[in-house]
Design an enzyme around this catalytic site. Structure first.
Site, mmCIF file in Angstrom:
data_model
loop_
_atom_site.group_PDB
_atom_site.id
_atom_site.type_symbol
_atom_site.label_atom_id
_atom_site.label_comp_id
_atom_site.label_asym_id
_atom_site.label_seq_id
_atom_site.Cartn_x
_atom_site.Cartn_y
_atom_site.Cartn_z
ATOM 1 N N ARG A 164 0.815 -1.223 0.000
ATOM 2 C CA ARG A 164 0.000 0.000 0.000
ATOM 3 C C ARG A 164 0.851 1.276 0.000
ATOM 4 O O ARG A 164 0.504 2.273 0.633
ATOM 5 C CB ARG A 164 -0.956 0.040 1.204
ATOM 6 C CG ARG A 164 -2.016 -1.057 1.206
ATOM 7 C CD ARG A 164 -2.987 -0.896 0.048
ATOM 8 N NE ARG A 164 -4.116 -1.798 0.130
ATOM 9 C CZ ARG A 164 -4.120 -3.056 -0.329
ATOM 10 N NH1 ARG A 164 -3.036 -3.562 -0.920
ATOM 11 N NH2 ARG A 164 -5.193 -3.798 -0.239
ATOM 12 N N SER A 238 -11.042 -0.722 2.443
ATOM 13 C CA SER A 238 -10.400 -0.752 3.769
ATOM 14 C C SER A 238 -10.082 0.678 4.190
ATOM 15 O O SER A 238 -9.402 1.401 3.452
ATOM 16 C CB SER A 238 -9.086 -1.532 3.717
ATOM 17 O OG SER A 238 -9.303 -2.840 3.254
ATOM 18 N N GLU A 333 -5.614 4.080 5.327
ATOM 19 C CA GLU A 333 -5.214 3.818 3.939
ATOM 20 C C GLU A 333 -5.813 4.921 3.057
ATOM 21 O O GLU A 333 -5.231 5.335 2.062
ATOM 22 C CB GLU A 333 -5.746 2.452 3.484
ATOM 23 C CG GLU A 333 -5.496 2.204 2.011
ATOM 24 C CD GLU A 333 -6.180 0.971 1.461
ATOM 25 O OE1 GLU A 333 -5.936 -0.129 1.977
ATOM 26 O OE2 GLU A 333 -6.952 1.126 0.487
HETATM 27 P P1 FAD Z 1 -8.772 8.333 -6.170
HETATM 28 O O1 FAD Z 1 -9.496 7.939 -4.948
HETATM 29 O O2 FAD Z 1 -9.454 9.246 -7.120
HETATM 30 O O3 FAD Z 1 -7.380 8.990 -5.765
HETATM 31 C C1 FAD Z 1 -6.532 8.382 -4.827
HETATM 32 C C2 FAD Z 1 -5.257 9.235 -4.690
HETATM 33 O O4 FAD Z 1 -4.516 9.215 -5.905
HETATM 34 C C3 FAD Z 1 -5.541 10.725 -4.433
HETATM 35 O O5 FAD Z 1 -4.522 11.230 -3.600
HETATM 36 C C4 FAD Z 1 -5.473 11.351 -5.823
HETATM 37 O O6 FAD Z 1 -5.127 12.737 -5.776
HETATM 38 C C5 FAD Z 1 -4.369 10.537 -6.452
HETATM 39 N N1 FAD Z 1 -4.512 10.367 -7.912
HETATM 40 C C6 FAD Z 1 -5.544 9.798 -8.580
HETATM 41 N N2 FAD Z 1 -5.274 9.734 -9.899
HETATM 42 C C7 FAD Z 1 -4.043 10.277 -10.065
HETATM 43 C C8 FAD Z 1 -3.182 10.497 -11.207
HETATM 44 N N3 FAD Z 1 -3.553 10.143 -12.439
HETATM 45 N N4 FAD Z 1 -1.979 11.085 -10.993
HETATM 46 C C9 FAD Z 1 -1.580 11.442 -9.757
HETATM 47 N N5 FAD Z 1 -2.341 11.265 -8.655
HETATM 48 C C10 FAD Z 1 -3.543 10.696 -8.810
HETATM 49 N N6 FAD Z 1 -7.605 -0.948 -2.961
HETATM 50 C C11 FAD Z 1 -6.753 -2.003 -3.008
HETATM 51 O O7 FAD Z 1 -5.537 -1.838 -3.079
HETATM 52 N N7 FAD Z 1 -7.230 -3.281 -2.958
HETATM 53 C C12 FAD Z 1 -8.539 -3.573 -2.880
HETATM 54 O O8 FAD Z 1 -8.914 -4.735 -2.840
HETATM 55 C C13 FAD Z 1 -9.459 -2.482 -2.842
HETATM 56 N N8 FAD Z 1 -10.785 -2.712 -2.741
HETATM 57 C C14 FAD Z 1 -11.651 -1.672 -2.681
HETATM 58 C C15 FAD Z 1 -13.022 -1.941 -2.589
HETATM 59 C C16 FAD Z 1 -13.942 -0.916 -2.540
HETATM 60 C C17 FAD Z 1 -15.415 -1.233 -2.433
HETATM 61 C C18 FAD Z 1 -13.493 0.427 -2.595
HETATM 62 C C19 FAD Z 1 -14.478 1.559 -2.578
HETATM 63 C C20 FAD Z 1 -12.130 0.723 -2.676
HETATM 64 C C21 FAD Z 1 -11.191 -0.319 -2.725
HETATM 65 N N9 FAD Z 1 -9.809 -0.091 -2.816
HETATM 66 C C22 FAD Z 1 -8.940 -1.160 -2.885
HETATM 67 C C23 FAD Z 1 -9.271 1.286 -2.791
HETATM 68 C C24 FAD Z 1 -9.252 1.992 -4.176
HETATM 69 O O9 FAD Z 1 -10.180 1.414 -5.045
HETATM 70 C C25 FAD Z 1 -7.878 1.967 -4.830
HETATM 71 O O10 FAD Z 1 -6.925 2.595 -3.993
HETATM 72 C C26 FAD Z 1 -7.855 2.670 -6.201
HETATM 73 O O11 FAD Z 1 -6.604 2.476 -6.822
HETATM 74 C C27 FAD Z 1 -8.123 4.165 -6.095
HETATM 75 O O12 FAD Z 1 -8.295 4.640 -7.420
HETATM 76 P P2 FAD Z 1 -9.103 5.965 -7.739
HETATM 77 O O13 FAD Z 1 -8.947 6.220 -9.209
HETATM 78 O O14 FAD Z 1 -10.466 5.874 -7.233
HETATM 79 O O15 FAD Z 1 -8.246 7.025 -6.928
HETATM 80 N N1 EPU Z 2 -11.303 -10.553 9.688
HETATM 81 C C1 EPU Z 2 -12.091 -10.673 10.796
HETATM 82 N N2 EPU Z 2 -13.170 -9.825 10.916
HETATM 83 C C2 EPU Z 2 -13.455 -8.883 9.989
HETATM 84 C C3 EPU Z 2 -12.631 -8.766 8.853
HETATM 85 C C4 EPU Z 2 -11.550 -9.623 8.717
HETATM 86 O O1 EPU Z 2 -11.853 -11.505 11.673
HETATM 87 O O2 EPU Z 2 -14.434 -8.161 10.186
HETATM 88 C C5 EPU Z 2 -10.146 -11.483 9.555
HETATM 89 C C6 EPU Z 2 -10.547 -12.813 8.902
HETATM 90 O O3 EPU Z 2 -9.842 -13.830 9.574
HETATM 91 C C7 EPU Z 2 -9.999 -12.715 7.503
HETATM 92 C C8 EPU Z 2 -8.783 -11.795 7.684
HETATM 93 O O4 EPU Z 2 -9.160 -10.897 8.738
HETATM 94 O O5 EPU Z 2 -9.617 -13.960 7.037
HETATM 95 C C9 EPU Z 2 -8.421 -11.007 6.446
HETATM 96 O O6 EPU Z 2 -9.616 -10.407 5.905
HETATM 97 P P1 EPU Z 2 -9.783 -10.201 4.323
HETATM 98 O O7 EPU Z 2 -9.397 -11.428 3.582
HETATM 99 O O8 EPU Z 2 -11.118 -9.616 4.075
HETATM 100 O O9 EPU Z 2 -8.661 -9.159 3.972
HETATM 101 P P2 EPU Z 2 -8.191 -7.817 4.680
HETATM 102 O O10 EPU Z 2 -6.811 -8.035 5.186
HETATM 103 O O11 EPU Z 2 -9.210 -7.303 5.634
HETATM 104 C C10 EPU Z 2 -7.041 -6.924 2.542
HETATM 105 C C11 EPU Z 2 -6.992 -5.639 1.787
HETATM 106 C C12 EPU Z 2 -8.209 -5.527 0.878
HETATM 107 C C13 EPU Z 2 -8.204 -6.687 -0.094
HETATM 108 C C14 EPU Z 2 -8.259 -7.989 0.701
HETATM 109 C C15 EPU Z 2 -8.181 -9.216 -0.175
HETATM 110 C C16 EPU Z 2 -5.764 -4.065 3.146
HETATM 111 C C17 EPU Z 2 -5.817 -2.869 4.026
HETATM 112 N N3 EPU Z 2 -6.927 -4.512 2.698
HETATM 113 O O12 EPU Z 2 -8.162 -6.845 3.422
HETATM 114 O O13 EPU Z 2 -8.066 -4.328 0.129
HETATM 115 O O14 EPU Z 2 -9.302 -6.630 -0.984
HETATM 116 O O15 EPU Z 2 -7.143 -8.024 1.632
HETATM 117 O O16 EPU Z 2 -6.883 -9.391 -0.619
HETATM 118 O O17 EPU Z 2 -4.681 -4.560 2.863
HETATM 119 C C18 EPU Z 2 -8.539 -1.994 0.227
HETATM 120 O O18 EPU Z 2 -7.318 -1.825 0.262
HETATM 121 O O19 EPU Z 2 -9.365 -1.045 0.184
HETATM 122 C C19 EPU Z 2 -9.063 -3.359 0.214
HETATM 123 C C20 EPU Z 2 -10.365 -3.646 0.233
#
Ligand code: FAD
Ligand code: EPU
Length: 337
Positions: A164, A238, A333
């Site tokens: 991250r 997250s 995050e």
């Molecule tokens: P934004 O939110 O628009 O911007 C994020 C940051 O980047 C800001 O500081 C912005 O100024 C900057 N920025 C954006 N575009 C540019 C550019 N072109 N040049 C320079 N700076 C820029 N993240 C994960 O890593 N793993 C996950 O599994 C994951 N699951 C998610 C699930 C949900 C339901 C949601 C809502 C979010 C999740 N995220 C996850 C977080 C998010 O989707 C990612 O971080 C994604 O890459 C953000 O992209 P965005 O275009 O929406 O960025």
């Molecule tokens: N868990 C609990 N309770 C909860 C949630 C999680 O006990 O309410 C425990 C469970 O044991 C589970 C473990 O935590 O097995 C890990 O949970 P999960 O697999 O959902 O993954 P996470 O670590 O919570 C991370 C990323 C997610 C990504 C998933 C899958 C971060 C901060 N988050 O979540 O990314 O989708 O793994 O790889 O690293 C994001 O960054 O926005 C995001 C959604």
């Protein structure tokens, strides 16, 4: 370039914060950037590059210019027997890109299915899910330097990717605008199913030798079962990062809390913050319209009319209670604006 005033942002951030930008401009060509950055009025005010708005929390109206990334297009720039190098403009929606790669049989991004946002934001926090990180299939990116007005190419090592994290969240923060990202994709995909419940999900789908389309389908199913859909419930995924602690801290925690969930990460252990928050009793909690998702405690949600301050107050209470109970400090995050 057309600059609009008092522009509503509610539908441009997945938390659904009902805020406005004082000024708004869509970036649809690379030439827009020198145009706007050469304007002294623009330079005198703050600005924010906005992608899909899925990793942001607006505390309030934005008193500056929002530059909304709208560069589109993707092209194969090179290929050999094993790999395809695909250059993708920053404004391409991330999950459409993943679907496009899967449809073409190019492996690498399928475990990152259904992550919201744009391709251009993906390197910023080195997005990751289900055992894969962006850096695993990243080749290079082009970014516009705000200070020099020049385009710079960054290779993988220049991006200094970590969990991250990247150069663009550290020394390069707010200094560059990412214009395009080139991915290195596999013509003979390697299937990765070792993370969490992925293998089990594939078995329940009856896939004994899955291909990348099966992996994408399984990842989508798991994500849909535990993450809220931002179209329905405001959230930014997250809210906190999973904290990485030294091995000795982990051993002490494990003795006191045998059920703690953790994974090896570089020199230490990455703790599942969702588990810590869940154990501290927050899962499903609600204070007004700010809440904690009932299926994943790491996700804070907007039940409708929460403000950024409501979400931040709740996040602060969660952080304090996890610190008190486990001695571990959670870091957001999500980017707070
Ligand atoms: P934004 O939110 O628009 O911007 C994020 C940051 O980047 C800001 O500081 C912005 O100024 C900057 N920025 C954006 N575009 C540019 C550019 N072109 N040049 C320079 N700076 C820029 N993240 C994960 O890593 N793993 C996950 O599994 C994951 N699951 C998610 C699930 C949900 C339901 C949601 C809502 C979010 C999740 N995220 C996850 C977080 C998010 O989707 C990612 O971080 C994604 O890459 C953000 O992209 P965005 O275009 O929406 O960025
Ligand atoms: N868990 C609990 N309770 C909860 C949630 C999680 O006990 O309410 C425990 C469970 O044991 C589970 C473990 O935590 O097995 C890990 O949970 P999960 O697999 O959902 O993954 P996470 O670590 O919570 C991370 C990323 C997610 C990504 C998933 C899958 C971060 C901060 N988050 O979540 O990314 O989708 O793994 O790889 O690293 C994001 O960054 O926005 C995001 C959604």
């Amino acid at each position: 370039m057309f600059i609009q005033e008092s522009y509503p942002l509610k539908h441009l951030n997945t938390f659904g914060m009902d805020v406005t930008a004082r000024y708004y401009a869509g970036i649809t060509s690379r030439g827009d950037l020198p145009d706007i950055f050469n304007d002294p009025d623009f330079r005198a005010k703050p600005h924010l590059v906005l992608g899909g708005g899925s990793n942001l929390l607006f505390r309030d109206d934005y008193n500056g210019t929002v530059l909304h990334m709208g560069l589109r297009g993707k092209k194969v720039v090179a290929e050999d027997q094993k790999n395809v190098f695909l250059e993708v403009a920053a404004g391409e929606p991330w999950d459409e890109l993943v679907a496009f790669c899967v449809d073409n049989g190019w492996g690498g991004l399928e475990n990152l299915s259904l992550i919201p946002g744009q391709a251009g934001s993906s390197p910023i926090q080195n997005i990751g899910a289900y055992g894969v990180e962006l850096r695993d299939h990243f080749y290079s990116l082009e970014a516009w330097c705000k200070e020099s007005g020049r385009i710079r190419t960054f290779n993988r090592s220049a991006c200094r990717f970590a969990y991250r994290n990247s150069f663009f969240k550290q020394e390069g923060k707010n200094k560059y605008i990412i214009l395009s990202v080139t991915f290195n994709l596999d013509k003979n995909p390697v299937i990765r199913t070792d993370y969490g419940g992925l293998q089990k999900e594939l078995e329940s789908m009856g896939c004994s030798s899955p291909d990348i389309a099966d992996v994408r389908a399984a990842v989508c199913r798991i994500r849909e079962s535990k993450l809220p859909d931002p179209e329905i419930t405001g959230n930014a995924g997250s809210f906190f990062k999973n904290p990485v602690v030294p091995e000795h801290t982990y051993r002490r925690l494990k003795e006191a809390h045998p059920g703690i969930v953790a994974f090896p990460e570089n020199s230490g252990m990455k703790l599942a913050a969702g588990w810590l928050i869940d154990q501290a009793g927050w899962k499903g909690y609600r204070a007004g319209d700010a809440g904690v998702h009932s299926k994943q405690a790491l996700v804070l949600i907007n039940h409708g009319n929460a403000t950024g301050t409501d979400i931040l107050n709740l996040a602060g209470r969660i952080r304090d209670s996890v610190k008190e109970r486990f001695g571990v400090m959670l870091e957001p995050e999500v980017n707070i604006v």
